[in-house]
Design an enzyme around this catalytic site. Structure first.
Site, PDB file in Angstrom:
ATOM      1  CG  ASN A  88      -0.359  -0.108   2.510  1.00 18.78           C
ATOM      2  OD1 ASN A  88       0.750  -0.626   2.642  1.00 18.78           O
ATOM      3  ND2 ASN A  88      -1.033   0.363   3.539  1.00 18.78           N
ATOM      4  NE  ARG A 121       6.622   3.624   8.894  1.00 17.31           N
ATOM      5  CZ  ARG A 121       5.294   3.606   9.043  1.00 17.31           C
ATOM      6  NH1 ARG A 121       4.605   4.731   9.071  1.00 17.31           N
ATOM      7  NH2 ARG A 121       4.647   2.465   9.128  1.00 17.31           N
ATOM      8  N   PRO A 138      10.213  -6.598  -0.713  1.00 19.26           N
ATOM      9  CG  PRO A 138      10.491  -5.757  -2.880  1.00 19.26           C
ATOM     10  CD  PRO A 138      11.200  -6.532  -1.800  1.00 19.26           C
ATOM     11  CD  GLU A 191       1.936  -0.011  10.728  1.00 20.72           C
ATOM     12  OE1 GLU A 191       0.786  -0.373  11.083  1.00 20.72           O
ATOM     13  OE2 GLU A 191       2.216   0.332   9.581  1.00 20.72           O
ATOM     14  CG  LEU A 192       1.385  -6.248  13.478  1.00 17.98           C
ATOM     15  CD1 LEU A 192       1.166  -7.321  14.528  1.00 17.98           C
ATOM     16  CD2 LEU A 192       2.106  -6.825  12.255  1.00 17.98           C
TER      17      LEU A 192
END
Length: 476
Positions: free
Chosen positions: A150, A158, A174, A249-250
């Site tokens: 996304n 990041r 990726p 980070e879910l």
């Protein structure tokens, strides 16, 4: 051709198996490119390269690492339009959103170029023994970075930027839907002065086997993942085998609360941004909108008017406001959630259908009177569907907002700051947007609680995810 191969040790190489896969433009369902698919032997080559490169990189001064990252920011900033075009091609997001992502992605290089020189330690005097307590932060080791489709640029930078600032090497996997943007970043890093082998990119159609193989290698010390909670749980189980440092980070299920005293224009625009940024394909997207019944009718009228102005079209067309969803599976899920809500009594105020023609499009949709048992109240929509309920009691809406296993982000709109801050403190979420619909910022600690993840990205915390604390007890 070379920008569609694997990137290992500063070289563009075919996979050992010679396997490739197609990347599809979701706006028209046409193949954009054929990309090399990494296998286990490719992973071993990347691990060897990362090990060699990190041995040298960690010994460089913080200022040297800082200047390399700053050059990466400058170079990426000069090529924002190029990266935005690639993002729109492979992800489908509208041109304006793609430019926003590319600019946001570049900012991580600037922020962490400044943080690279601020890995501070402490010296103190032990009260009992009289020894000196020296505490410093050291590079944790090679990081495995797993990024989602996304945000194909920003979710990579990041993670890359803080890892390099800390002195670590990385291997990036990726998403297979969107590998081109991350591969296109590698020439920028080369030009900025990133050494060969420090950053390696391994697209693949067999992510489970590849990731498991890399995580089983003792040279990997950090695994950083952005994606679904279900996959995150699997990675955490696997990370236990090597006692890896996890940064997760879910998923999310963000509530957005609008009180009766909110500035309506601010609330409508904030809700629009929180819902429609990136077409709702974001873990920060407002999933449940709670409106005080005194302002609900007026809010819905203005919100529908705002949403109805959006124009669907090819993501690369600058006249388009809304691009397609990333694939057919995502669109099917969005359609199912809308159909379920309507069958249970929700009212379609706008949209609610997939237009004909090629591309994975779904119209911007507003649903009101959504019942509590609708699946979209409990499941992350990940699409352009605004789900609206009403409330009257403050304590009740806080309980409803907290009634989820997720805890990434919430949004609150009120002009009464005493009340607003009190509500923010009672919300069980790692981040809260107060009178604004966007919380993401490279200078802020991004992350959630409960089943929305572990650790933080961005801010001062981001670099610490790639560092270990060392304590030295000294006498002099």
């Amino acid at each position: 051709m070379k920008l569609t191969n694997l990137y290992i040790d500063g070289k563009w190489v075919e996979s050992a198996s010679r396997a490739r896969f197609d990347v599809v433009n979701p706006s028209n369902e046409r193949v954009i490119a054929s990309v090399a698919s990494a296998d286990l032997s490719d992973a071993d080559r990347a691990l060897d390269a990362a090990e060699r490169a990190m041995a040298l990189w960690r010994s460089e001064t913080p200022r040297y690492r800082s200047e390399v990252l700053r050059r990466a920011f400058n170079l990426m900033s000069e090529r924002i339009e190029h990266f935005a075009h690639l993002i729109s091609l492979e992800n489908g997001k509208a041109s304006a959103d793609a430019v926003g992502e590319a600019s946001y992605a570049a900012e991580f290089f600037r922020w962490f170029s400044e943080e690279a020189v601020r890995a501070e330690g402490t010296i103190s005097h032990a009260p009992s023994s009289g020894a000196r307590i020296l505490v410093q932060q050291k590079p944790a080791g090679i990081g495995l970075l797993i990024t989602p489709w996304n945000y194909p640029a920003a979710m990579g930078t990041r993670k890359i930027a803080p890892a390099l600032a800390a002195g670590c090497a990385v291997i990036i996997k990726p998403a297979a839907e969107t590998p081109l943007t991350m591969l296109a970043l590698m020439p920028v890093l080369e030009e900025a002065g990133v050494p060969n082998g420090l950053v390696n990119v391994l697209p693949t159609t067999h992510p489970g086997a590849l990731v498991d193989h890399i995580m089983d290698d003792p040279r990997i010390r950090v695994v950083s993942f952005t994606g679904s909670t279900s996959v995150g749980k699997e990675l955490l189980r696997n990370a236990a085998g090597q006692v890896l440092k996890p940064a997760m980070e879910l998923g999310g299920n963000a509530p957005l609360i609008v009180f009766e005293d909110a500035d309506l224009d601010t609330a409508v625009e904030g809700a629009f941004q929180a819902k429609m940024r990136n077409l709702g394909e974001a873990c920060t997207a407002a999933n449940r909108i709670y409106l005080h019944e005194n302002i609900a009718a007026e809010f819905i009228s203005e919100f529908v008017a705002r949403m109805s102005k959006l124009k669907l079209g090819d993501g690369t067309d600058q006249r388009s406001d809304v691009g397609p969803l990333v694939n057919e599976e995502t669109r099917t899920k969005v359609a199912r959630l809308v159909e379920d809500a309507v069958a249970k009594g929700a009212i379609v105020e706008l949209g609610g259908y997939a237009p004909e023609g090629p591309g994975y499009f779904y119209t911007p949709t507003v649903l009101s009177n959504v019942p509590d048992d609708a699946d979209c109240i409990h499941d992350e929509i990940f699409g352009p569907v605004a789900v609206i309920q009403s409330f009257t009691d403050q304590d009740q809406v806080i309980c409803r907002a907290n009634d989820t296993e997720y805890g990434l982000v919430a949004y609150v709109f009120s002009k009464n700051m005493k009340r607003a801050l009190n509500v923010c403190e009672q919300l069980e979420f790692g981040m809260v947007g107060l009178n604004r619909g966007i919380v993401s910022d490279p200078a802020a600690p991004f992350g959630g609680v409960k089943q929305s993840g572990l650790g933080r990205e961005g801010g001062k915390d981001g670099m610490l995810e790639f560092m270990e604390t060392q304590y030295i007890s000294a006498a002099w």
